[in-house]
Write an enzyme that holds these catalytic residues in place. Structure first.
Site, mmCIF file in Angstrom:
data_model
loop_
_atom_site.group_PDB
_atom_site.id
_atom_site.type_symbol
_atom_site.label_atom_id
_atom_site.label_comp_id
_atom_site.label_asym_id
_atom_site.label_seq_id
_atom_site.Cartn_x
_atom_site.Cartn_y
_atom_site.Cartn_z
ATOM 1 N N ASN A 157 -36.509 14.224 -27.329
ATOM 2 C CA ASN A 157 -35.947 13.502 -26.188
ATOM 3 C C ASN A 157 -36.943 13.654 -25.042
ATOM 4 O OD1 ASN A 157 -34.530 12.538 -24.036
ATOM 5 N ND2 ASN A 157 -32.711 13.808 -24.365
ATOM 6 N N ARG A 205 -35.001 9.824 -29.155
ATOM 7 C CA ARG A 205 -33.978 9.219 -28.297
ATOM 8 C C ARG A 205 -34.671 8.203 -27.382
ATOM 9 N NH1 ARG A 205 -31.782 11.121 -22.642
ATOM 10 N NH2 ARG A 205 -30.108 9.626 -22.424
ATOM 11 N N HIS A 218 -25.394 6.578 -22.901
ATOM 12 C CA HIS A 218 -24.719 7.686 -23.607
ATOM 13 C C HIS A 218 -24.131 7.210 -24.932
ATOM 14 C CE1 HIS A 218 -23.791 9.485 -19.379
ATOM 15 N NE2 HIS A 218 -24.838 10.119 -19.882
ATOM 16 N N GLY A 269 -20.612 14.404 -17.674
ATOM 17 C CA GLY A 269 -21.672 15.394 -17.446
ATOM 18 C C GLY A 269 -22.257 15.109 -16.083
ATOM 19 N N GLY A 303 -24.596 13.051 -15.564
ATOM 20 C CA GLY A 303 -24.402 11.603 -15.666
ATOM 21 C C GLY A 303 -23.076 11.430 -16.387
ATOM 22 N N ARG A 318 -25.265 10.476 -8.427
ATOM 23 C CA ARG A 318 -25.242 9.003 -8.389
ATOM 24 C C ARG A 318 -23.913 8.508 -7.850
ATOM 25 N NH1 ARG A 318 -26.674 8.396 -14.507
ATOM 26 N NH2 ARG A 318 -28.280 9.984 -14.513
ATOM 27 N N GLY A 321 -16.519 17.555 -19.019
ATOM 28 C CA GLY A 321 -15.428 17.234 -19.942
ATOM 29 C C GLY A 321 -15.091 18.390 -20.872
ATOM 30 N N GLU A 375 -25.576 15.194 -29.172
ATOM 31 C CA GLU A 375 -26.424 14.010 -29.275
ATOM 32 C C GLU A 375 -27.586 14.229 -30.236
ATOM 33 O OE1 GLU A 375 -26.093 13.857 -24.882
ATOM 34 O OE2 GLU A 375 -26.326 11.700 -25.138
HETATM 35 P P1 ADP Z 1 -26.417 16.098 -18.323
HETATM 36 O O1 ADP Z 1 -26.698 16.183 -19.811
HETATM 37 O O2 ADP Z 1 -26.004 14.734 -17.860
HETATM 38 O O3 ADP Z 1 -27.472 16.719 -17.459
HETATM 39 P P2 ADP Z 1 -24.261 17.986 -18.892
HETATM 40 O O4 ADP Z 1 -23.431 17.256 -19.868
HETATM 41 O O5 ADP Z 1 -25.102 19.111 -19.375
HETATM 42 O O6 ADP Z 1 -25.133 16.976 -18.039
HETATM 43 O O7 ADP Z 1 -23.297 18.514 -17.738
HETATM 44 C C1 ADP Z 1 -23.779 19.302 -16.698
HETATM 45 C C2 ADP Z 1 -22.660 19.509 -15.693
HETATM 46 O O8 ADP Z 1 -21.531 20.098 -16.338
HETATM 47 C C3 ADP Z 1 -23.026 20.493 -14.600
HETATM 48 O O9 ADP Z 1 -23.686 19.854 -13.558
HETATM 49 C C4 ADP Z 1 -21.662 20.987 -14.165
HETATM 50 O O10 ADP Z 1 -21.164 20.130 -13.164
HETATM 51 C C5 ADP Z 1 -20.786 20.841 -15.381
HETATM 52 N N1 ADP Z 1 -20.417 22.167 -15.961
HETATM 53 C C6 ADP Z 1 -21.115 22.919 -16.826
HETATM 54 N N2 ADP Z 1 -20.453 24.069 -17.108
HETATM 55 C C7 ADP Z 1 -19.287 24.028 -16.409
HETATM 56 C C8 ADP Z 1 -18.164 24.917 -16.261
HETATM 57 N N3 ADP Z 1 -18.109 26.066 -16.908
HETATM 58 N N4 ADP Z 1 -17.167 24.513 -15.440
HETATM 59 C C9 ADP Z 1 -17.214 23.358 -14.781
HETATM 60 N N5 ADP Z 1 -18.246 22.476 -14.874
HETATM 61 C C10 ADP Z 1 -19.263 22.804 -15.674
#
Ligand code: ADP
Length: 398
Positions: free
Chosen positions: A7, A91, A180, A210, A212, A241, A334, A385
């Site tokens: 990726n 990816r 996604h 996430g 995003g 964003r 999530g 992914e």
């Molecule tokens: P991306 O792949 O889009 O960078 P992720 O799916 O890894 O993002 O998600 C990252 C986000 O998940 C973090 O910025 C945070 O807001 C949230 N996150 C991660 N761990 C926790 C947690 N234990 N509790 C609440 N939010 C969390």
């Protein structure tokens, strides 16, 4: 088979070597600051410690060379030789309307990906650099392109058209694409599997929340709508964003703050979302939750607005599909933020949703968080992914 999943971003490269039989990762890591001073590579073999090495990486070819060296290293490597890599899965962010499926990479495909560069100027060129670097170092290993947009190509015209002059679609292919896709596809299929039902018989909504974030509606095994658009800026409020706004706000800010269009785009992409809305408290939900519990109104406002936006999208997809059987939560927020799931699901009384608080408190596994008598099922399904890309790769090279 052993599949290397790549990726490639503009200055970073995430990699994972996956054994497709056991579906377990054998090694994984990240190259950072490629082409910038202080580049470093992290490498972790399964069952071993993660190591970080500072090493100059003037370009992506050097980064991939270091990845291949780490994988075949005498002491900590997991491969004896590069010949053990059966295929590489890349990816690719934007496949435009050209790619509704993953595809084996050849010169024609590389050209077609290049033709989508306009649609994702930050991502596609970097993805192509990764492809070319692998091609130079492993010329005989088959490679597969897996597109973020492909899963959404089944959307009907009424879901992907914008209310803009039609000539812009004809000239530039301006439409909703969605992103996604690998995650939405992986999670929706897994939901059907866990429910023991046929994928083709279900109405599924996937909330990929996430940094995003996007939501998709999957009806009878096909994506029928999704919240991101021409670019990943549309839809939900995200880490930094803005998501959906009145487009006239751009002109308003431009005049008031004397900004040009590039500066406005930077504000919408990098300084907005929960980061901006929380008055720069944080873009991370862990911080927001902590501050909310401490009574900080900036955090509470942000969490409430975020959850409301998620609930409204879900509601609109229930309307689009004339119902829903299962709502899935995935990705960083999530999967890890029970408070967000709880607040979002509080809007779903009309769907007969009841949440089991104990199940909602669990983490790190596929789990149904609705009660047995809940009319609509709600699940948490950790996304993967890389595994989805490895599966697609195996399917095409076998
Ligand atoms: P991306 O792949 O889009 O960078 P992720 O799916 O890894 O993002 O998600 C990252 C986000 O998940 C973090 O910025 C945070 O807001 C949230 N996150 C991660 N761990 C926790 C947690 N234990 N509790 C609440 N939010 C969390």
């Amino acid at each position: 088979m052993k599949i290397l999943v790549i990726n490639c971003g503009s200055s970073s490269l995430k990699y994972q070597l996956i054994d497709s039989d056991s579906e377990k990762w054998l090694a994984k890591g990240l190259c950072e600051r490629i082409g910038i001073d202080g580049s470093q590579i992290s490498y972790q073999p399964a069952g071993g410690d993660k190591e970080e090495t500072v090493s100059p990486m003037p370009d992506h070819k050097e980064a991939i060379r270091l990845v291949l060296d780490a994988l075949t290293n005498d002491k900590t490597g997991v491969l004896k030789s590069l010949d053990e890599i059966d295929a590489v899965g890349h990816r690719i962010v934007h496949g435009g309307e050209k790619f509704a499926d993953s595809t084996i990479i050849n010169d024609e495909v590389i050209k077609a990906i290049e033709e989508c560069n306009d649609l994702a100027p930050l991502h596609n060129p970097a993805n192509l650099i990764g492809i070319n670097a692998c091609k130079a170092l492993m010329p005989n290993t088959p490679m597969v392109a897996v597109f973020d947009t492909a899963f959404h190509q089944t959307m009907p015209e009424k879901a992907y058209m914008y209310g803009l002059p039609y000539e812009y679609y004809k000239k530039y292919k301006i439409r909703r694409y969605g992103f996604h896709g690998t995650s939405h596809s992986f999670v929706s299929k897994r939901a059907a599997e866990l429910l023991g039902k046929k994928y083709e018989d279900l109405k599924i909504i996937v909330c990929h929340l996430g940094n995003g974030a996007s939501i998709s509606a999957v009806k009878n095994g096909k994506c029928v709508d999704t919240s991101m658009g021409l670019t990943p800026l549309q839809g939900l409020i995200m880490g930094t964003r803005s998501g959906d706004i009145d487009p006239a706000i751009m002109e308003f800010i431009a005049h008031k703050e004397n900004k040009n269009i590039d500066e406005i785009m930077t504000i919408l992409n990098k300084k907005s979302g929960v980061q901006g809305l929380s008055d720069n408290l944080s873009s991370d939900f862990r911080d927001l939750e902590k501050e909310h519990n401490a009574g900080n109104p900036n955090a509470t406002r942000t969490l409430e607005t975020f959850c409301y936006a998620v609930a409204k999208y879900v509601g609109s997809y229930v309307a689009a599909m004339n119902g829903v059987d299962v709502i899935c939560f995935t990705a960083g927020i999530g999967e890890n933020a029970p408070l967000v799931r709880k607040w979002v699901c509080e809007y779903f009384g009309y769907l007969g949703v009841k949440i089991d608080d104990e199940a909602n408190g669990k983490r790190g596994e596929d789990i149904v968080i609705s009660t047995p008598d809940s009319k609509t099922k709600v699940m948490v399904i950790p996304t993967n992914e890389e595994l989805a890309i490895a599966r697609e790769t195996v399917k095409l090279v076998k």
